[in-house]
Design an enzyme around this catalytic site. Structure first.
Site, mmCIF file in Angstrom:
data_model
loop_
_atom_site.group_PDB
_atom_site.id
_atom_site.type_symbol
_atom_site.label_atom_id
_atom_site.label_comp_id
_atom_site.label_asym_id
_atom_site.label_seq_id
_atom_site.Cartn_x
_atom_site.Cartn_y
_atom_site.Cartn_z
ATOM 1 N N SER A 73 -12.003 3.591 -3.828
ATOM 2 C CA SER A 73 -11.194 2.813 -4.758
ATOM 3 C C SER A 73 -11.638 3.094 -6.194
ATOM 4 O O SER A 73 -11.563 4.232 -6.642
ATOM 5 C CB SER A 73 -11.277 1.321 -4.401
ATOM 6 O OG SER A 73 -10.305 0.573 -5.078
ATOM 7 N N HIS B 167 -6.079 -0.598 2.660
ATOM 8 C CA HIS B 167 -7.249 -0.622 1.802
ATOM 9 C C HIS B 167 -8.304 -1.602 2.304
ATOM 10 O O HIS B 167 -9.486 -1.464 2.014
ATOM 11 C CB HIS B 167 -6.818 -1.025 0.387
ATOM 12 C CG HIS B 167 -7.759 -0.586 -0.684
ATOM 13 N ND1 HIS B 167 -7.578 0.571 -1.410
ATOM 14 C CD2 HIS B 167 -8.878 -1.156 -1.185
ATOM 15 C CE1 HIS B 167 -8.544 0.692 -2.303
ATOM 16 N NE2 HIS B 167 -9.344 -0.345 -2.184
#
Length: 680
Positions: free
Chosen positions: A516, A634
């Site tokens: 990320s 995610h």
């Protein structure tokens, strides 16, 4: 091992945007569109290339087997008390997802909801009596949750689905007939159980919101803001209409973050970094919420975190001192420090809980590099801590040492790094350097199966506490955001140079790994200093910083990175945007991009475009690959999916940083290195 000399073709189309007087090229704009047949054809070819390459990674099977052993510790969380009932999560070694318990009875098992393992329990909140449970579930990793209400005793679903939730805060009114919740980026609503229409209560625009209610149901706190600051209000619900609370300001439009709650002693407690980058604790009378007074001042070397009130007289206060957790006991009225809570080691503290009405006990999670998260109980009557619940499973662990290292960054700033390794004779070893450096989020020491598998195999693991993170407080965060983002990358490069200078590793044995915002870190590092690393893994990374705000959660991150639509801030972003700094003929490290098709935070287009650009530009023989995974996102995922990803990543890094191990095709890299063939 050898890799294909040719990559799937990706046409470079001459797209140039004129932005604030700058010409910005974007040759792979077409890869932003996943439904485009050309993108799908390119993705299918990349999938084939990855699967062919992965099948030939030596040590992959060995890492997978050892990771499955090391993850068998399972998981347990501290209790959350509602009335006389105790709620907590527990996950055995054989379970794909954590299971929610009330006392010792299963309340919700995600695998019972969906045997495929694609449904995750994102959040949950019992009502104040412990009779009803609001829980949020999402599917295939998209984190776009639906909220349901369950009768805890019968298991019956009494309400839902309520859409538009994303880890929504839920604040139950007494009696379990209604609750406040957050509609993602829209505001706060009141929902009455069994009633279809919700009542909008509070909204300021597309920003983040929080909502919390005191144990007696009287005081409602509302927060709204961004990562760099928030506003806070307090509403008295006594005798009023819960659909029309009248919030009074506690803090408005401040360039500071403040969290507040009214405790069981009737006082408003405020945890804030206003005028205190490492945070302080203040109190106020709820009748005058804007009149604060400091109770516990800022510690100049430790960041104040969670706190809880015990028996009306004592406060437990968690701090992080240079990435090591500690808990102190303070007098609730004077703020005087009374004692230090005994801890099982020098690791991380999380999830401090107590009963809503106070009482003498508190619970917290503890973990370190070789200790799976376990739950400890503190009793103020005896000032002692005891183990409340160990991890459900136990595994044989390697002899591992943690080293706390300090080094200077490019501008002379002192940065800290934790290095985990097995004892050795001092020869350079394969190493993985990781970091995050963003959003004020600290990287804390903790048990991780992938970390131990790597270290056990003879590798070195280094975690750098970079600026932009929260390890040293809000000033540390602000020194690595917006126009100062380059400080984060400089800190990371300096960490790599320190590992090399001190003999831990060499450039041809050093890999980097980040996810990320950490993927952005890896992208910047490999484009700015490709000579310094042998391999890189960029997971769910932000890489096109000119267009990051056009997809996923990007619009909410302009306060952290800058706004590309602003002329000055575009300059900051272009100065390091990895996608725009790929250069033809560069001998890049072996690079693996990992993405998830269901990622609703960071659009996989970042990795697609960056992969295509690097495959075109690379002037060396080391591979540039893309690992693309369906039906996950995610956030949380089934254990088997996490283990599969970690095994692939470790095998890829080993293949390019440990040639003496990885070169033995078909061998178990972990066992091979641990047996003594590696310098470790």
């Amino acid at each position: 091992m050898k890799f294909p000399s040719q990559y799937p073709p990706a046409e470079r189309r001459p797209v140039t945007d004129r932005l604030h007087g700058r010409d910005v090229d974007d040759f792979y704009r077409w890869l932003e569109h996943p439904a485009d047949p050309r993108t799908q054809h390119w993705q299918a070819a990349q999938d084939e290339l990855w699967h062919d390459s992965a099948a030939r990674l030596p040590g992959r099977a060995g890492f997978l087997a050892r990771l499955n052993e090391l993850k068998d510790t399972g998981l347990v969380t501290p209790p959350v008390w509602r009335g006389k009932r105790r709620f907590h999560l527990r996950q055995s070694a054989s379970q794909e997802h954590p299971v929610l318990y009330c006392d010792d009875r299963i309340v919700l098992d995600p695998m019972e909801l969906d045997p495929t393992g694609l449904t995750t329990l994102d959040d949950w909140q019992p009502d104040q009596e412990g009779r009803l449970l609001a829980y949020q579930i999402s599917r295939s990793g998209d984190e776009k949750a639906n909220l349901y209400v369950m009768d805890v005793d019968t298991g019956e679903i009494v309400d839902g689905p309520i859409g538009g939730c994303r880890y929504s805060a839920v604040a139950w009114l007494p009696g379990g007939q209604a609750f406040y919740y957050v509609r993602f980026h829209e505001g706060i609503r009141l929902h009455r159980v069994g009633v279809a229409a919700d009542t909008p209560v509070f909204a300021l625009g597309p920003i983040s919101y929080g909502v919390q209610i005191s144990a007696d149901g009287r005081w409602l706190t509302i927060s709204a803001g961004t990562a760099s600051g928030n506003s806070l209000w307090l509403a008295d619900l006594a005798g009023g209409d819960p659909e029309r609370p009248r919030p009074r300001p506690v803090q408005e439009s401040a360039h500071a973050r403040t969290a507040g709650a009214v405790a069981c002693d009737g006082r408003l407690y405020l945890l804030t970094d206003r005028d205190a980058p490492r945070r302080r604790l203040c109190v106020a009378d709820p009748a005058e919420p804007g009149a604060w007074r400091e109770l516990i001042p800022e510690d100049p070397e430790a960041v104040l975190g969670a706190f809880t009130l015990l028996d009306g007289e004592r406060l437990l206060v968690c701090r992080t001192r240079h990435a090591v957790g500690e808990i102190a006991v303070h007098h609730a009225r004077t703020g005087e420090r009374l004692s230090t809570v005994p801890l099982p080691g020098s690791g991380s503290i999380a999830s401090l809980t107590a009963r809503p009405d106070g009482g003498p006990e508190a619970w917290f999670a503890y973990t370190d590099a070789v200790t799976p998260a376990e739950i400890w109980r503190y009793d103020a009557r005896t000032d002692a801590t005891t183990l409340w619940s160990a991890a459900p499973g136990r595994v044989s662990l390697p002899d591992v040492h943690s080293h706390h290292i300090e080094y200077d960054s490019a501008d002379g700033t002192r940065v800290r790094m934790i290095v985990v390794a097995r004892p050795s004779r001092g020869e350079p070893r394969p190493a993985i350097l990781s970091g995050y450096g963003g959003f004020g989020i600290p990287l804390m020491p903790g048990y991780a199966a992938d970390s131990l598998a790597w270290v056990e195999a003879g590798g070195v693991l280094a975690i750098a506490n970079l600026r932009g993170g929260g390890e040293e407080g809000e000033a540390w965060h602000r020194d690595g955001m917006l126009e100062r983002k380059q400080n984060v990358f400089d800190d990371f490069v300096a960490a790599a140079e320190k590992l090399i200078a001190d003999g831990w590793t060499t450039p041809d044995r050093l890999g980097i790994w980040g996810e990320s915002n950490g993927g952005l870190l890896v992208g910047a590092a490999l484009t700015q200093r490709p000579d310094l690393f042998a391999a890189a893994v960029c997971s769910a990374g932000l890489l096109d910083m000119v267009r990051f705000h056009r997809s996923g959660l990007g619009p909410s991150w302009t306060g952290e990175y800058g706004d590309p639509d602003d002329p000055e801030q575009l300059g900051w972003l272009l100065a390091y945007s990895p996608y725009h700094h790929v250069r033809k003929g560069t001998d890049y490290p072996a690079t693996l991009f990992t993405v998830s098709a269901g990622d609703s935070r960071v659009d996989p287009m970042h990795a697609r475009k960056m992969c295509a650009a690097m495959q075109w530009a690379s002037g060396g023989e080391r591979p540039i690959l893309l690992r693309h995974e369906l039906d996950v996102g995610h956030g949380a995922r089934a254990v088997s999916r996490s283990i599969g990803l970690a095994a692939d990543v470790l095998a890829f890094l080993a293949a390019h940083t440990a040639p003496d191990v990885a070169g033995d095709t078909g061998s178990d890299a972990a066992a091979h290195a641990a047996s003594g063939s590696d310098p470790a």
